[in-house]
Enzyme design. Structure first.
Site, PDB file in Angstrom:
ATOM      1  N   ASN A  32       0.867  -1.174   0.000  1.00  0.00           N
ATOM      2  CA  ASN A  32       0.000   0.000   0.000  1.00  0.00           C
ATOM      3  C   ASN A  32       0.908   1.230   0.000  1.00  0.00           C
ATOM      4  OD1 ASN A  32      -1.749   2.089   0.522  1.00  0.00           O
ATOM      5  ND2 ASN A  32      -2.350   1.373   2.561  1.00  0.00           N
ATOM      6  N   TRP A  33       0.971   1.911  -1.139  1.00  0.00           N
ATOM      7  CA  TRP A  33       1.882   3.056  -1.243  1.00  0.00           C
ATOM      8  C   TRP A  33       1.318   4.305  -0.563  1.00  0.00           C
ATOM      9  CZ3 TRP A  33       4.837   3.502  -6.590  1.00  0.00           C
ATOM     10  CH2 TRP A  33       5.727   2.428  -6.690  1.00  0.00           C
ATOM     11  N   LYS A  34       0.054   4.252  -0.154  1.00  0.00           N
ATOM     12  CA  LYS A  34      -0.577   5.429   0.472  1.00  0.00           C
ATOM     13  C   LYS A  34      -0.357   6.654  -0.428  1.00  0.00           C
ATOM     14  CE  LYS A  34      -0.072   3.125   4.859  1.00  0.00           C
ATOM     15  NZ  LYS A  34      -0.003   3.215   6.301  1.00  0.00           N
ATOM     16  N   HIS A  36      -9.453   1.214   5.091  1.00  0.00           N
ATOM     17  CA  HIS A  36      -8.165   1.377   5.781  1.00  0.00           C
ATOM     18  C   HIS A  36      -8.373   2.323   6.969  1.00  0.00           C
ATOM     19  CE1 HIS A  36      -4.028   2.492   6.617  1.00  0.00           C
ATOM     20  NE2 HIS A  36      -3.672   1.418   5.963  1.00  0.00           N
ATOM     21  N   GLU A  63      -6.706   4.691   7.988  1.00  0.00           N
ATOM     22  CA  GLU A  63      -6.480   6.114   7.677  1.00  0.00           C
ATOM     23  C   GLU A  63      -7.715   6.716   7.007  1.00  0.00           C
ATOM     24  OE1 GLU A  63      -2.743   5.464   5.663  1.00  0.00           O
ATOM     25  OE2 GLU A  63      -1.886   4.907   7.607  1.00  0.00           O
ATOM     26  N   GLU A 108      -5.102  -4.788  10.644  1.00  0.00           N
ATOM     27  CA  GLU A 108      -4.063  -3.781  10.836  1.00  0.00           C
ATOM     28  C   GLU A 108      -4.324  -3.028  12.143  1.00  0.00           C
ATOM     29  OE1 GLU A 108      -2.165  -2.679   6.773  1.00  0.00           O
ATOM     30  OE2 GLU A 108      -3.791  -1.296   7.190  1.00  0.00           O
ATOM     31  N   GLY A 118       3.024   2.228  10.752  1.00  0.00           N
ATOM     32  CA  GLY A 118       4.037   3.264  10.605  1.00  0.00           C
ATOM     33  C   GLY A 118       4.789   3.594  11.881  1.00  0.00           C
ATOM     34  N   SER A 165       3.701  -2.202  10.274  1.00  0.00           N
ATOM     35  CA  SER A 165       5.150  -2.316  10.507  1.00  0.00           C
ATOM     36  C   SER A 165       5.728  -3.660  10.098  1.00  0.00           C
ATOM     37  CB  SER A 165       5.496  -1.985  11.972  1.00  0.00           C
ATOM     38  OG  SER A 165       5.167  -0.633  12.265  1.00  0.00           O
ATOM     39  N   GLY A 179       2.983  -1.153   4.179  1.00  0.00           N
ATOM     40  CA  GLY A 179       3.019   0.255   3.828  1.00  0.00           C
ATOM     41  C   GLY A 179       4.426   0.694   3.442  1.00  0.00           C
ATOM     42  N   GLY A 180       5.121   1.337   4.388  1.00  0.00           N
ATOM     43  CA  GLY A 180       6.425   1.942   4.115  1.00  0.00           C
ATOM     44  C   GLY A 180       7.421   1.032   3.408  1.00  0.00           C
TER      45      GLY A 180
HETATM   46  P1  13P Z   1       3.285   0.334   7.542  1.00  0.00           P
HETATM   47  O1  13P Z   1       3.750  -0.953   6.923  1.00  0.00           O
HETATM   48  O2  13P Z   1       4.025   1.535   7.010  1.00  0.00           O
HETATM   49  O3  13P Z   1       3.247   0.247   9.032  1.00  0.00           O
HETATM   50  O4  13P Z   1       1.774   0.562   7.059  1.00  0.00           O
HETATM   51  C1  13P Z   1       0.863  -0.478   7.189  1.00  0.00           C
HETATM   52  C2  13P Z   1      -0.369  -0.127   6.452  1.00  0.00           C
HETATM   53  O5  13P Z   1      -1.120   0.752   6.847  1.00  0.00           O
HETATM   54  C3  13P Z   1      -0.639  -0.843   5.194  1.00  0.00           C
HETATM   55  O6  13P Z   1      -1.929  -0.604   4.743  1.00  0.00           O
END
Ligand code: 13P
Length: 250
Positions: free
Chosen positions: A12-14, A98, A100, A168, A174, A213, A234-235
């Site tokens: 997920n590149w957000k 998600h 967020e 999640e 993050g 994470s 994510g990251g």
């Molecule tokens: P991180 O891997 O950066 O913690 O993000 C997880 C996430 O929200 C994937 O959708």
């Protein structure tokens, strides 16, 4: 020895990525071409990159997805993108609900369920996210929160359809923090039971991804757990060099 079950590893590149970063997706697909993986791999870039990434990855093993969609096919919804638009742009997946989106756009379970319906209508495979906040975990409410989100966000029309669920924990996203392996397994078992009760056979087989994470250093341990069918990353999905070891850890 039976072959290990295929995992579903999704990046997920957000809100990250300009045209130049398509090269990271291409590098990932190139490496996987040289070392065929039994696992399904997906990347969900921002909406502006979906079409270009899908073109670049056409014919490779890497699937492309959106990060959200509206519940309607079209209409006066400034700034929104419909499931049909994502599908036409070349997406086959879409992340929905998600944390967020739930936190910053006040998405409710009912709205997430409507988006899931929209995704199915357009032929997209939804990846539906659930997870508790730190306060909820500290209060011992994790399982109740996750059960409630599943009851509210997964419409009965998912029965018989391909989809994935992503657990999640909000506090793990993050932050570099993760639940213990036992805690992850406990929640995944609970999710499996809830999905089975709600959706029957599809609920019994849909992969349950862990997200929050996930890194090259912890991916193998997490992916080996019972009822962990993959990861939502994510990251560590932004660079092929970080994401590849996670795919390999599956
Ligand atoms: P991180 O891997 O950066 O913690 O993000 C997880 C996430 O929200 C994937 O959708």
């Amino acid at each position: 020895m039976p072959a290990p079950a295929a995992r579903f590893i999704v990046g997920n590149w957000k809100m990250n990525g300009l045209s130049a970063e398509i090269s990271e997706a291409a590098a990932l697909a190139d490496s996987l071409k040289d070392e065929p993986s039994p696992h399904r791999v997906g990347l969900c870039p921002p909406a502006t990159l979906v079409e270009r990434m899908a073109r670049k990855l056409a014919g490779t093993a890497v699937e492309v997805g959106g990060q959200d969609c509206h519940g309607s096919a079209s209409g006066a919804f400034t700034g929104d993108v419909s499931a049909e638009m994502l599908k036409e742009a070349g997406a086959s997946l879409v992340i929905l609900g998600h944390s967020e989106r739930r936190a910053y756009h006040n998405e409710t379970d009912a709205e997430v369920a409507a988006k899931v319906e929209a995704a199915l209508r357009a032929g997209l495979e939804p990846i539906i996210c659930v997870g508790e906040t730190l306060d909820e975990r500290k209060a011992g409410k994790t399982l109740a929160i996750v059960r409630g989100q599943i009851a509210g966000s997964l419409p009965t029309s998912l029965s018989g359809k391909a989809f994935a669920l992503a657990y999640e924990p909000v506090w793990a996203i993050g932050t570099g923090l993760t639940p213990t392996l036992e805690e992850i397994e406990e929640v995944h078992r609970e999710i499996r039971a809830a999905m089975k009760a709600q959706l029957g056979a599809s609920g019994a087989t849909a992969p349950i991804l862990y997200g929050g994470s996930v890194k090259p250093s912890n991916a193998a341990d997490i992916l080996a757990l019972a009822e962990v069918g993959g990861a939502l990353v994510g990251g560590a999905s932004l660079k092929a060099d970080d994401f590849l070891p996670i795919v390999r850890a599956g």
